[in-house]
Design a protein around this motif. Structure first.
Motif, PDB file in Angstrom:
ATOM      1  N   TRP A  64       3.195 -13.976   1.412  1.00 59.49           N
ATOM      2  CA  TRP A  64       2.740 -12.695   1.955  1.00 59.49           C
ATOM      3  C   TRP A  64       2.201 -11.878   0.797  1.00 59.49           C
ATOM      4  O   TRP A  64       2.817 -11.822  -0.268  1.00 59.49           O
ATOM      5  CB  TRP A  64       3.900 -11.951   2.616  1.00 59.49           C
ATOM      6  N   ARG A  65       1.039 -11.271   0.989  1.00 64.36           N
ATOM      7  CA  ARG A  65       0.458 -10.384  -0.021  1.00 64.36           C
ATOM      8  C   ARG A  65      -0.065  -9.120   0.655  1.00 64.36           C
ATOM      9  O   ARG A  65      -0.598  -9.185   1.760  1.00 64.36           O
ATOM     10  CB  ARG A  65      -0.701 -11.075  -0.751  1.00 64.36           C
ATOM     11  N   MET A  66       0.092  -7.992  -0.052  1.00 62.86           N
ATOM     12  CA  MET A  66      -0.447  -6.722   0.419  1.00 62.86           C
ATOM     13  C   MET A  66      -1.125  -6.031  -0.756  1.00 62.86           C
ATOM     14  O   MET A  66      -0.491  -5.777  -1.789  1.00 62.86           O
ATOM     15  CB  MET A  66       0.641  -5.814   0.996  1.00 62.86           C
ATOM     16  N   GLY A  70      -3.488  -1.551   1.177  1.00 63.59           N
ATOM     17  CA  GLY A  70      -2.781  -1.841   2.421  1.00 63.59           C
ATOM     18  C   GLY A  70      -3.236  -3.059   3.187  1.00 63.59           C
ATOM     19  O   GLY A  70      -2.693  -3.350   4.257  1.00 63.59           O
ATOM     20  N   GLU A  71      -4.216  -3.816   2.683  1.00 70.06           N
ATOM     21  CA  GLU A  71      -4.644  -5.040   3.370  1.00 70.06           C
ATOM     22  C   GLU A  71      -3.561  -6.103   3.219  1.00 70.06           C
ATOM     23  O   GLU A  71      -3.119  -6.397   2.110  1.00 70.06           O
ATOM     24  CB  GLU A  71      -5.957  -5.541   2.769  1.00 70.06           C
ATOM     25  N   GLU A  72      -3.102  -6.677   4.357  1.00 73.54           N
ATOM     26  CA  GLU A  72      -2.012  -7.657   4.348  1.00 73.54           C
ATOM     27  C   GLU A  72      -2.505  -9.038   4.758  1.00 73.54           C
ATOM     28  O   GLU A  72      -3.431  -9.165   5.556  1.00 73.54           O
ATOM     29  CB  GLU A  72      -0.913  -7.243   5.321  1.00 73.54           C
ATOM     30  N   THR A  89      -1.121  -5.982  -6.337  1.00 75.30           N
ATOM     31  CA  THR A  89      -0.766  -6.629  -5.076  1.00 75.30           C
ATOM     32  C   THR A  89       0.749  -6.833  -4.998  1.00 75.30           C
ATOM     33  O   THR A  89       1.356  -7.351  -5.926  1.00 75.30           O
ATOM     34  CB  THR A  89      -1.483  -7.994  -4.951  1.00 75.30           C
TER      35      THR A  89
END
Length: 133
Positions: A64-66, A70-72, A89
């Motif tokens: 999981w990366r954000m 705020g893009e996930e 990130t």
């Protein structure tokens, strides 16, 4: 010019709780081997000054990366998959199955040491203890 063989024993526990085996460093970057045990979930973290590229060798799992804006994203990872962790990130990963999830990570610039990682909130409950940040 240096040469190093992957150690059978970990060198450290990463801030995300994975086992780390340090490989080599040059002036502008370094490499390490990361391993998360079967069925384990890492601690979510964000780096202060480094970015990384990971190449997965064994196991299977998810990353999981954000981004800072705020893009996930959640992606499946396993042998042959490569992912980037740009500066700022937040990320967390978990291992599925019966073998460890392992990857080689290239860090740019070199890992500066204590205080680099910031613990963060991720989508999954960690099952491992964080190492020195």
């Amino acid at each position: 010019m240096d040469t190093k063989t992957l150690s059978a024993q970990r060198d450290a526990v990463a801030p995300d709780g994975s086992d780390v085996r340090v490989l080599l460093e040059v002036g502008r970057g370094g490499m390490a081997h990361f391993e998360l045990g079967p069925g384990e979930t890492a601690v979510a973290i964000k780096h202060r000054t480094v970015e990384e590229i990971w190449y997965f060798l064994t196991g299977r799992g998810q990353m999981w990366r954000m981004t800072a804006d705020g893009e996930e994203s959640i992606v499946d990872v396993g042998p042959g998959a490569s992912i980037s962790i740009p500066l700022g990130t937040t990320f967390q990963f978990r291992s599925f199955g019966f073998e460890p999830l392992s990857a080689i990570g290239a860090t740019m610039p070199r890992w500066p040491g204590s205080g680099e990682a910031i613990r963060a909130e991720g989508p999954w409950t960690p099952t491992v203890a964080a190492g020195e940040s």
